[in-house]
Design an enzyme around this catalytic site. Structure first.
Site, PDB file in Angstrom:
ATOM      1  CE  LYS A 107       6.701 -12.312   9.853  1.00  0.00           C
ATOM      2  NZ  LYS A 107       6.815 -13.467   8.941  1.00  0.00           N
ATOM      3  CG  ASP A 144      10.074 -15.346   8.819  1.00  0.00           C
ATOM      4  OD1 ASP A 144      10.810 -15.982   8.053  1.00  0.00           O
ATOM      5  OD2 ASP A 144       8.830 -15.474   8.840  1.00  0.00           O
ATOM      6  CD  GLN A 173      14.672  -7.252   7.832  1.00  0.00           C
ATOM      7  OE1 GLN A 173      15.374  -6.796   8.737  1.00  0.00           O
ATOM      8  NE2 GLN A 173      13.354  -7.263   7.892  1.00  0.00           N
ATOM      9  NE  ARG A 194      14.230 -17.888   4.035  1.00  0.00           N
ATOM     10  CZ  ARG A 194      13.355 -18.541   4.819  1.00  0.00           C
ATOM     11  NH1 ARG A 194      12.595 -17.885   5.670  1.00  0.00           N
ATOM     12  NH2 ARG A 194      13.252 -19.848   4.747  1.00  0.00           N
ATOM     13  CE  LYS A 197      15.531  -6.430  -4.510  1.00  0.00           C
ATOM     14  NZ  LYS A 197      14.756  -5.887  -5.645  1.00  0.00           N
ATOM     15  CB  ALA A 199       8.912  -6.970   3.621  1.00  0.00           C
ATOM     16  CB  THR A 236      15.630 -11.930  -4.467  1.00  0.00           C
ATOM     17  OG1 THR A 236      15.201 -10.825  -5.268  1.00  0.00           O
ATOM     18  CG2 THR A 236      16.674 -12.707  -5.249  1.00  0.00           C
ATOM     19  CG  HIS A 237      10.071 -12.897  -5.937  1.00  0.00           C
ATOM     20  ND1 HIS A 237       9.972 -12.156  -4.783  1.00  0.00           N
ATOM     21  CD2 HIS A 237       9.515 -14.094  -5.681  1.00  0.00           C
ATOM     22  CE1 HIS A 237       9.381 -12.875  -3.854  1.00  0.00           C
ATOM     23  NE2 HIS A 237       9.098 -14.051  -4.368  1.00  0.00           N
ATOM     24  NE  ARG A 298       5.562  -8.404   6.261  1.00  0.00           N
ATOM     25  CZ  ARG A 298       4.881  -8.715   7.373  1.00  0.00           C
ATOM     26  NH1 ARG A 298       4.394  -7.777   8.141  1.00  0.00           N
ATOM     27  NH2 ARG A 298       4.708  -9.978   7.723  1.00  0.00           N
ATOM     28  NE  ARG A 299       5.179 -10.298   0.234  1.00  0.00           N
ATOM     29  CZ  ARG A 299       5.697 -10.371   1.470  1.00  0.00           C
ATOM     30  NH1 ARG A 299       5.195 -11.181   2.356  1.00  0.00           N
ATOM     31  NH2 ARG A 299       6.730  -9.623   1.811  1.00  0.00           N
TER      32      ARG A 299
HETATM   33  P1  FDA Z   1      11.425  -6.770  -5.968  1.00  0.00           P
HETATM   34  O1  FDA Z   1      10.438  -6.301  -4.969  1.00  0.00           O
HETATM   35  O2  FDA Z   1      12.253  -5.766  -6.683  1.00  0.00           O
HETATM   36  O3  FDA Z   1      10.690  -7.693  -6.999  1.00  0.00           O
HETATM   37  C1  FDA Z   1      11.310  -8.217  -8.173  1.00  0.00           C
HETATM   38  C2  FDA Z   1      10.225  -8.797  -9.062  1.00  0.00           C
HETATM   39  O4  FDA Z   1       9.604  -9.890  -8.380  1.00  0.00           O
HETATM   40  C3  FDA Z   1       9.081  -7.846  -9.343  1.00  0.00           C
HETATM   41  O5  FDA Z   1       9.365  -7.042 -10.453  1.00  0.00           O
HETATM   42  C4  FDA Z   1       7.945  -8.805  -9.575  1.00  0.00           C
HETATM   43  O6  FDA Z   1       8.034  -9.402 -10.861  1.00  0.00           O
HETATM   44  C5  FDA Z   1       8.202  -9.884  -8.567  1.00  0.00           C
HETATM   45  N1  FDA Z   1       7.535  -9.582  -7.271  1.00  0.00           N
HETATM   46  C6  FDA Z   1       8.140  -9.212  -6.124  1.00  0.00           C
HETATM   47  N2  FDA Z   1       7.239  -9.055  -5.120  1.00  0.00           N
HETATM   48  C7  FDA Z   1       6.040  -9.314  -5.671  1.00  0.00           C
HETATM   49  C8  FDA Z   1       4.727  -9.342  -5.157  1.00  0.00           C
HETATM   50  N3  FDA Z   1       4.454  -9.048  -3.881  1.00  0.00           N
HETATM   51  N4  FDA Z   1       3.727  -9.684  -5.986  1.00  0.00           N
HETATM   52  C9  FDA Z   1       3.959 -10.000  -7.272  1.00  0.00           C
HETATM   53  N5  FDA Z   1       5.207 -10.009  -7.813  1.00  0.00           N
HETATM   54  C10 FDA Z   1       6.229  -9.663  -7.031  1.00  0.00           C
HETATM   55  N6  FDA Z   1      11.200  -9.723   4.236  1.00  0.00           N
HETATM   56  C11 FDA Z   1      11.459  -9.391   5.526  1.00  0.00           C
HETATM   57  O7  FDA Z   1      11.533  -8.209   5.858  1.00  0.00           O
HETATM   58  N7  FDA Z   1      11.648 -10.371   6.470  1.00  0.00           N
HETATM   59  C12 FDA Z   1      11.625 -11.690   6.156  1.00  0.00           C
HETATM   60  O8  FDA Z   1      11.805 -12.549   7.032  1.00  0.00           O
HETATM   61  C13 FDA Z   1      11.365 -12.051   4.791  1.00  0.00           C
HETATM   62  N8  FDA Z   1      11.330 -13.374   4.409  1.00  0.00           N
HETATM   63  C14 FDA Z   1      11.278 -13.669   3.070  1.00  0.00           C
HETATM   64  C15 FDA Z   1      11.419 -15.005   2.652  1.00  0.00           C
HETATM   65  C16 FDA Z   1      11.452 -15.310   1.321  1.00  0.00           C
HETATM   66  C17 FDA Z   1      11.655 -16.734   0.883  1.00  0.00           C
HETATM   67  C18 FDA Z   1      11.335 -14.271   0.339  1.00  0.00           C
HETATM   68  C19 FDA Z   1      11.406 -14.572  -1.129  1.00  0.00           C
HETATM   69  C20 FDA Z   1      11.143 -12.971   0.745  1.00  0.00           C
HETATM   70  C21 FDA Z   1      11.096 -12.658   2.102  1.00  0.00           C
HETATM   71  N9  FDA Z   1      10.905 -11.344   2.523  1.00  0.00           N
HETATM   72  C22 FDA Z   1      11.143 -11.025   3.854  1.00  0.00           C
HETATM   73  C23 FDA Z   1      10.383 -10.305   1.587  1.00  0.00           C
HETATM   74  C24 FDA Z   1      11.508  -9.524   0.937  1.00  0.00           C
HETATM   75  O9  FDA Z   1      12.148  -8.711   1.876  1.00  0.00           O
HETATM   76  C25 FDA Z   1      10.968  -8.624  -0.194  1.00  0.00           C
HETATM   77  O10 FDA Z   1      10.073  -7.685   0.335  1.00  0.00           O
HETATM   78  C26 FDA Z   1      10.278  -9.386  -1.324  1.00  0.00           C
HETATM   79  O11 FDA Z   1      10.922 -10.585  -1.605  1.00  0.00           O
HETATM   80  C27 FDA Z   1      10.261  -8.552  -2.602  1.00  0.00           C
HETATM   81  O12 FDA Z   1      11.576  -8.239  -2.997  1.00  0.00           O
HETATM   82  P2  FDA Z   1      12.344  -8.913  -4.256  1.00  0.00           P
HETATM   83  O13 FDA Z   1      13.724  -9.219  -3.808  1.00  0.00           O
HETATM   84  O14 FDA Z   1      11.587 -10.054  -4.762  1.00  0.00           O
HETATM   85  O15 FDA Z   1      12.498  -7.752  -5.303  1.00  0.00           O
END
Ligand code: FDA
Length: 318
Positions: A107, A144, A173, A194, A197, A199, A236-237, A298-299
């Site tokens: 960061k 980041d 993002q 990368r 979504k 955070a 993304t997850h 954030r998590r």
């Molecule tokens: P979504 O939140 O809809 O989650 C989809 C599914 O994934 C959920 O239903 C659940 O099963 C699982 N899941 C997701 N988050 C979970 C959690 N915290 N605990 C348990 N299960 C969970 N953001 C940012 O603003 N700046 C950045 O630099 C980064 N860097 C970054 C790197 C990497 C490698 C990843 C994967 C993510 C980031 N993020 C980030 C975070 C990102 O913006 C986002 O907040 C999270 O990835 C959650 O969004 P999803 O796309 O996973 O979808």
């Protein structure tokens, strides 16, 4: 989007909440799920295990919003030691996958970006130092994305350094209105983006708020990156987006080694292994360090179930 998300992110800014969370022994159990440890001694076995499972890794030394120059320099020193330690770990041989198995994520606010007066120049110099060390060790660096007030400065820094270090990656993002056009700019040859979504708690005027809008924006941005000539990193997850990435790769004739999936340490481990087994490059983002508070909140905000688990543990132990 999770309706509690803005509330949790707002509460997370409170110094009182920070004191309660960081001073409570129960928190340590929750932290452990998402953070590999406070020091390199705890981190490195986690890294070795993930690499042995044929996953790629990106390590983040936790810290943000550095308020003095000495802390920014200490962060650079820790990153350089980290890079050397990572370079010494055995890396998997992954036929057909050209990506560097080992990466660090950083960061810019931890490198001094928000210091008064010359913060931008300080963070740029610090990032350059880090990139020089990383290049010598065969390690990649990705910057980041933080809150929207930093996006212009962060992308300007990445643009400036990519002339020296073309492999330097950046995070975009999808929830920000501006990101689709940033994707167009950063979809050129060699560009590593990368896409996540997003955070942070952002106002309506700059960011989509509803989950469906964010997912749609992500799909539009991913289309741009997948049709481009860079190296998309699908962070993304979300099962819908993971499937969409695979479909777009097939549609655009992009082989599995020309993009990668990325997830956070501790989240959807079985899916990470499934993607690895299916021949995709799968990178796990692993945070470590004592400054885990911002990352943890954030998590918690992303998933009500995490918060419920946490509150139950707190009540159970009190
Ligand atoms: P979504 O939140 O809809 O989650 C989809 C599914 O994934 C959920 O239903 C659940 O099963 C699982 N899941 C997701 N988050 C979970 C959690 N915290 N605990 C348990 N299960 C969970 N953001 C940012 O603003 N700046 C950045 O630099 C980064 N860097 C970054 C790197 C990497 C490698 C990843 C994967 C993510 C980031 N993020 C980030 C975070 C990102 O913006 C986002 O907040 C999270 O990835 C959650 O969004 P999803 O796309 O996973 O979808």
């Amino acid at each position: 989007m999770n309706p509690l998300r803005p509330v949790i992110l707002a509460a997370a800014d409170s110094p009182r909440m920070k004191r309660v969370l960081t001073g409570n022994p129960v928190t340590a159990e929750i932290v452990r799920r998402f953070v590999a440890g406070e020091g390199r001694d705890e981190l490195l076995p986690v890294v070795a295990d993930l690499l042995a499972s044929r996953r790629l890794i990106s390590v983040d030394f936790l810290g943000e919003n550095t308020t003095d120059r000495a802390s920014a320099e200490a962060t650079v020193a820790e990153y350089l030691s980290l890079i050397n330690a990572l370079a010494a770990i055995e890396r998997p041989v992954l036929p057909g996958i050209g990506a560097a198995p080992v990466e660090v994520s950083v960061k810019l606010s931890a490198l001094g970006q928000s210091l008064p007066a010359d913060g931008l120049a300080i963070s740029l110099d610090n990032l350059r130092t880090l990139c020089v060390g990383a290049a010598a060790a065969g390690v990649w660096v990705t910057v980041d994305a933080e809150d929207h007030t930093t996006t212009d400065a962060t992308l300007a820094t990445v643009r400036a350094l990519r002339t020296e270090f073309p492999w330097l990656g950046a995070v975009l993002q999808a929830y920000l209105h501006r990101t689709e056009s940033d994707c167009v700019e950063f979809a050129g040859p060699g560009s590593r983006i990368r896409l996540c979504k997003g955070a942070y708690r952002e106002p309506h005027r700059v960011a989509f708020q509803r989950a469906t809008e964010v997912t749609d924006a992500y799909l539009r941005c991913l289309q741009v990156l997948m049709h481009g000539r860079g190296y998309p990193m699908v962070a993304t997850h979300d099962p819908v987006l993971i499937l969409a990435a695979e479909a777009m790769a097939a549609e655009t004739g992009r082989p599995a080694h020309r993009f990668e999936h990325q997830m956070l340490y501790g989240i959807r481990d079985a899916e990470q292994l499934r993607l690895t087994g299916a021949g995709y490059a799968m990178r796990v983002y692993i945070p470590y360090g004592s400054q885990w508070y911002g990352y943890l909140t954030r998590r918690l905000a992303e998933r009500p179930a995490n918060l419920t688990f946490f509150l139950r543990a707190l009540v159970g132990k009190s």
